[in-house]
Design a protein around this motif. Structure first.
Motif, PDB file in Angstrom:
ATOM      1  N   SER A   1       0.668  -1.259  -0.102  1.00 25.69           N
ATOM      2  CA  SER A   1      -0.042   0.205  -0.129  1.00 25.69           C
ATOM      3  C   SER A   1       1.035   1.257  -0.050  1.00 25.69           C
ATOM      4  CB  SER A   1      -0.819  -0.185   1.322  1.00 25.69           C
ATOM      5  OG  SER A   1      -0.329   0.068   2.362  1.00 25.69           O
ATOM      6  N   LEU A   2       2.244   1.041   0.518  1.00 27.95           N
ATOM      7  CA  LEU A   2       2.990   2.402   0.392  1.00 27.95           C
ATOM      8  C   LEU A   2       4.014   2.291  -0.622  1.00 27.95           C
ATOM      9  CD1 LEU A   2       3.427   2.716   4.234  1.00 27.95           C
ATOM     10  CD2 LEU A   2       2.240   4.277   2.766  1.00 27.95           C
ATOM     11  N   GLY A   3       4.206   1.306  -1.471  1.00 22.42           N
ATOM     12  CA  GLY A   3       4.995   1.093  -2.685  1.00 22.42           C
ATOM     13  C   GLY A   3       5.828   0.079  -2.563  1.00 22.42           C
ATOM     14  N   GLY A   4       5.783  -0.840  -1.780  1.00 25.37           N
ATOM     15  CA  GLY A   4       6.270  -2.225  -1.497  1.00 25.37           C
ATOM     16  C   GLY A   4       7.782  -2.294  -1.984  1.00 25.37           C
ATOM     17  N   ARG A   5       8.315  -3.079  -2.641  1.00 22.74           N
ATOM     18  CA  ARG A   5       9.757  -3.343  -2.944  1.00 22.74           C
ATOM     19  C   ARG A   5      10.109  -1.919  -3.585  1.00 22.74           C
ATOM     20  NH1 ARG A   5      12.695  -7.905  -4.577  1.00 22.74           N
ATOM     21  NH2 ARG A   5      10.948  -9.167  -4.521  1.00 22.74           N
ATOM     22  N   ARG A   6       9.575  -1.517  -4.626  1.00 19.97           N
ATOM     23  CA  ARG A   6      10.106  -0.228  -5.157  1.00 19.97           C
ATOM     24  C   ARG A   6      10.384   0.879  -4.366  1.00 19.97           C
ATOM     25  NH1 ARG A   6       7.076   1.672 -10.673  1.00 19.97           N
ATOM     26  NH2 ARG A   6       7.799  -0.373 -11.249  1.00 19.97           N
ATOM     27  N   MET A   7       9.480   1.035  -3.426  1.00 15.30           N
ATOM     28  CA  MET A   7       9.187   2.208  -2.334  1.00 15.30           C
ATOM     29  C   MET A   7      10.604   1.919  -1.371  1.00 15.30           C
ATOM     30  SD  MET A   7       8.953   5.122  -1.147  1.00 15.30           S
ATOM     31  CE  MET A   7       7.681   5.806  -2.168  1.00 15.30           C
TER      32      MET A   7
END
Length: 219
Positions: free
Chosen positions: A95-101
């Motif tokens: 919900s907050l961008g997961g792996r990419r974030m």
């Protein structure tokens, strides 16, 4: 006593070093060279690769409270607090961008940078193309039509010229930069809250301090 309780009391009464979450991240990734250990997506079930912060911290605690970081820093030691911080980042929810974030947060922390939200950027109307010669520079023009005009008693066809313009930076670029900053800020807020609630850092105390929220609204 719980695992978190044992870890929380480790180290005796030594005072902890208070850091805001951004400073704590920069210490972990920039100074201690902590590495992300990102989980692999489950291709068979299609389930999310992310996992909760409690799982991350409990897995770390199960290692015996002290984490060996030597596998990443040859001949030196990565502080266990830095490893816990990195583990928290690796557990970033989808919900907050997961792996990419998670990767984005770590990269910025390693570089000691804050996302560029384009401070002071205001869209300006400029020519699409500028031509230069010995007399200086001028905006390039394009023929957009023709017209008949009466000149010296004769009707003549003349080209209608216009100067194509654009806005730079484009408003959508500025909006995207603001949105990226806000996403990063939300991710840091989640990390901060998780580290404070987890209570598993031995020598670092993460404070409530946060980077400015929506700094473009205060200019």
């Amino acid at each position: 006593m719980s695992i978190q309780g044992r870890i929380g009391r480790a180290g005796g009464g030594r005072a902890k070093r208070a850091l805001g979450v951004q400073a704590a991240l920069e210490w972990a990734f920039r100074v201690e060279k902590a590495q992300l250990e990102l989980p692999v997506p489950d291709e068979k079930t299609g389930e999310s690769y992310g996992y909760g912060l409690e799982h991350v911290l409990l897995q770390r605690a199960a290692l015996g409270c002290r984490i060996d970081g030597g596998q990443y820093k040859i001949g030196s030691y990565t502080h266990e607090d830095a490893e816990v911080i990195a583990a928290c980042v690796a557990g970033m929810p989808d919900s907050l961008g997961g792996r990419r974030m998670a990767i984005r947060v770590a990269e910025l922390a390693r570089a000691g940078l804050t996302p560029d939200w384009m401070p002071g950027a205001v869209p300006r109307c400029v020519p699409v193309e500028v031509k230069r010669n010995q007399h200086g520079e001028r905006a390039a023009t394009a023929v957009v039509g023709t017209a008949r005009v009466l000149s010296r008693g004769k009707w003549r066809s003349v080209d209608i010229l216009a100067c194509p313009v654009t806005f730079t930076p484009h408003p959508r670029q500025i909006e995207a930069a603001h949105r990226a900053y806000d996403d990063w800020w939300q991710a840091l807020s989640w990390i901060r809250d998780g580290l404070i609630a987890g209570g598993m850092l031995r020598e670092i105390e993460v404070t409530e301090a946060m980077p400015r929220v929506k700094p473009w609204t205060r200019m």
